[in-house]
Write a protein that holds these residues in place. Sequence first.
Motif, PDB file in Angstrom:
ATOM      1  N   TYR A 164       0.739  -1.259   0.027  1.00 56.13           N
ATOM      2  CA  TYR A 164       0.006  -0.073   0.039  1.00 56.13           C
ATOM      3  C   TYR A 164       0.659   1.260   0.032  1.00 56.13           C
ATOM      4  O   TYR A 164       2.137   1.198   0.374  1.00 56.13           O
TER       5      TYR A 164
ATOM      6  N   PHE B 279      -3.668   2.862   0.925  1.00 61.07           N
ATOM      7  CA  PHE B 279      -4.219   3.034  -0.358  1.00 61.07           C
ATOM      8  C   PHE B 279      -3.651   2.019  -1.470  1.00 61.07           C
ATOM      9  O   PHE B 279      -2.313   1.860  -1.522  1.00 61.07           O
ATOM     10  N   TRP B 280      -4.570   0.811  -1.432  1.00 65.34           N
ATOM     11  CA  TRP B 280      -3.969  -0.330  -2.657  1.00 65.34           C
ATOM     12  C   TRP B 280      -4.526   0.154  -3.954  1.00 65.34           C
ATOM     13  O   TRP B 280      -5.664   0.351  -4.168  1.00 65.34           O
ATOM     14  N   LYS B 281      -3.612   0.339  -4.976  1.00 62.86           N
ATOM     15  CA  LYS B 281      -4.027   0.781  -6.206  1.00 62.86           C
ATOM     16  C   LYS B 281      -4.120  -0.240  -7.410  1.00 62.86           C
ATOM     17  O   LYS B 281      -3.103  -0.760  -7.682  1.00 62.86           O
ATOM     18  N   ALA B 282      -5.195  -0.265  -8.184  1.00 61.55           N
ATOM     19  CA  ALA B 282      -5.239  -0.802  -9.506  1.00 61.55           C
ATOM     20  C   ALA B 282      -4.826  -2.322  -9.325  1.00 61.55           C
ATOM     21  O   ALA B 282      -4.192  -2.644 -10.101  1.00 61.55           O
TER      22      ALA B 282
ATOM     23  N   ASN C 216      -9.453  -0.571  -6.688  1.00 57.43           N
ATOM     24  CA  ASN C 216      -8.717   0.330  -5.544  1.00 57.43           C
ATOM     25  C   ASN C 216      -9.140  -0.124  -4.150  1.00 57.43           C
ATOM     26  O   ASN C 216     -10.358  -0.546  -4.065  1.00 57.43           O
TER      27      ASN C 216
ATOM     28  N   SER D 103      -9.185   1.317  -0.243  1.00 57.51           N
ATOM     29  CA  SER D 103      -8.497   2.414   0.709  1.00 57.51           C
ATOM     30  C   SER D 103      -8.984   1.966   2.276  1.00 57.51           C
ATOM     31  O   SER D 103     -10.418   1.771   2.539  1.00 57.51           O
TER      32      SER D 103
ATOM     33  N   VAL E  26      -9.750   2.434 -12.685  1.00 57.92           N
ATOM     34  CA  VAL E  26      -9.172   2.964 -11.543  1.00 57.92           C
ATOM     35  C   VAL E  26      -7.621   3.171 -11.690  1.00 57.92           C
ATOM     36  O   VAL E  26      -7.002   3.526 -10.804  1.00 57.92           O
TER      37      VAL E  26
ATOM     38  N   ALA F  34      -5.882   6.434 -10.647  1.00 58.35           N
ATOM     39  CA  ALA F  34      -6.244   7.012  -9.366  1.00 58.35           C
ATOM     40  C   ALA F  34      -5.090   7.471  -8.687  1.00 58.35           C
ATOM     41  O   ALA F  34      -3.931   7.068  -8.751  1.00 58.35           O
TER      42      ALA F  34
ATOM     43  N   SER G 297     -10.803   8.158  -8.730  1.00 56.65           N
ATOM     44  CA  SER G 297     -10.890   7.313  -9.735  1.00 56.65           C
ATOM     45  C   SER G 297     -12.263   6.784 -10.234  1.00 56.65           C
ATOM     46  O   SER G 297     -13.338   7.264  -9.756  1.00 56.65           O
TER      47      SER G 297
END
Length: 531
Positions: A39, A60-63, A79, A81, A112, A115, A121
């Motif tokens: 994250y 926050f973990w993205k895509a 994503n 959060s 996303v 984002a 996103s």
Amino acid sequence: MGIGATAGVAAVGGAALSAQASGNPSSSSASLRFDPDAYTKLTTTITDTQGAEHKVTYHFWKAITYVADPVDETYQSLNVSVPVEIDGTAVDATDAPILFANSVGGYLPSSVADATGIGASGAPTGGGTGGGASPAPSASASASAPGANGNTNGTGGALNTNQLLALLAGYVVVEPGARGRTLTNSDGEYYGTAPAVIVDLKAAVRYVRSNKGRIPGDTDRIVSAGTSAGGAVSALLGASGDSPIYDKYLKELGAADASDALFAVGAWCPITDLEHADGAYEWNWGTNALSSGKQVDQTVSKDLKAQFAEYQAGLKLRGLDGFGPLTARNYDEYLVKQYLEPSATKYLAGLSDSDRETYLAKNTFITWSGGRAAFAWDDFLTHVGARKKDTPAFDAFDLSAGENNEFGAGTTEARHFTAYGAKNDSTGLGTKRVAADIPGKLNLMNPMYHLVEKVNERRSKHWWIRLGTSDSDTSHVISANLAARLDNLGDDVNHLYYWDQGHGANTDPGDFITWIATVTGYDKDRTAKRN
């Protein structure tokens, strides 16, 4: 404000993000195992309903790709959060509800991938990632949302508000992307038309549930949210939980072996029940002219009204609060008494005496007596004014509606999905019948199929449904029928209309966040822990 408190949260003023590196950002992967350590740590400022600002730090973990065999990772990713600190106080979201907020609008693709944080996103896009990306079909795009090229959910609309307020309340927020109707590959083939959007979102739910204990939050308390077409698929997710009719599509994507049932649903102005939406629209708005002043074809309007009357009779629905059978003949009375007058009453009661007097002077069709508003259906229609769509509103004779594109297939951009639309096609098609696969596609896309024809016991049992009284993107009957059927099945239904609000309105998001805590039992859990 206490940890994860929900009281008083409702309006969002902004979210100024400042990234603080903590671990490596997550990346797209074929693996369906969530990495708890991948994250980025972010801080944002969120404004609550009272106008107070709060500093929220979250992971926050993205895509993250949510299927093992994606068609297009740009859209088939999500994503996550998770709040860890609110106003300097540590937050433990281990057992918090999970808000599953899709940003689908107009049945367009949402991603996303770009984002920068929560609520930034998912905005729908019109093109594809393949070599033959196409523009959206002509601009009548019936499943339209507030923005000109899609909707504003991902950048400041209803869902953006919900997402930020959920984080402020201490909830986990999952933002899934999904394929949409305009995507084409290098061969010009459409790969995001029905049922891609619902299959993708189901796969995303399965990913979350399969990672119980790794993704923070209570994976048995997932609450879906969506607006417009996103409201439709949010309702569809809730109605169709674990339905086997999606199994082959999910298997093709390598979706996780887990349940896709949801605990609760939030749906704002759902553009749904598409095969019956033309008739419902004409029943509601048939006498209203377009904004140009032009009256729609009344022969077509009357034909479609007759179809609606037959469909409504077949549903055998009973109105809320003991109203009795809902038919085309009494639905106007039902809408006025059950939704419209209470909506106007609440609005007017909230005004100052002088503002109320001014409003009533401008809107003399309303009788204000004993603290209650009263008016006739015909006067309400005049008050709303111009209808948004020509006729048919959804299965356009010239195949120009967004829904025609939603039912495209192969290299065919748009197709008819009703017998009436096909019979009256104006594009010169060789056949006047719907394609053989259309009935099955409609079942995959309509929550009413799972609530009426094949009653699904794995459906969500808690429902939050909202619509603006001035919204003519669809018929007021659509959400009212959905609410009535759910109520008739014994589900918990919270359904209200916002007075004088248009498409995509969300005037009580704080109440929605509080509702989540109540129906999931999270408020009681926190009270028990404090004691």
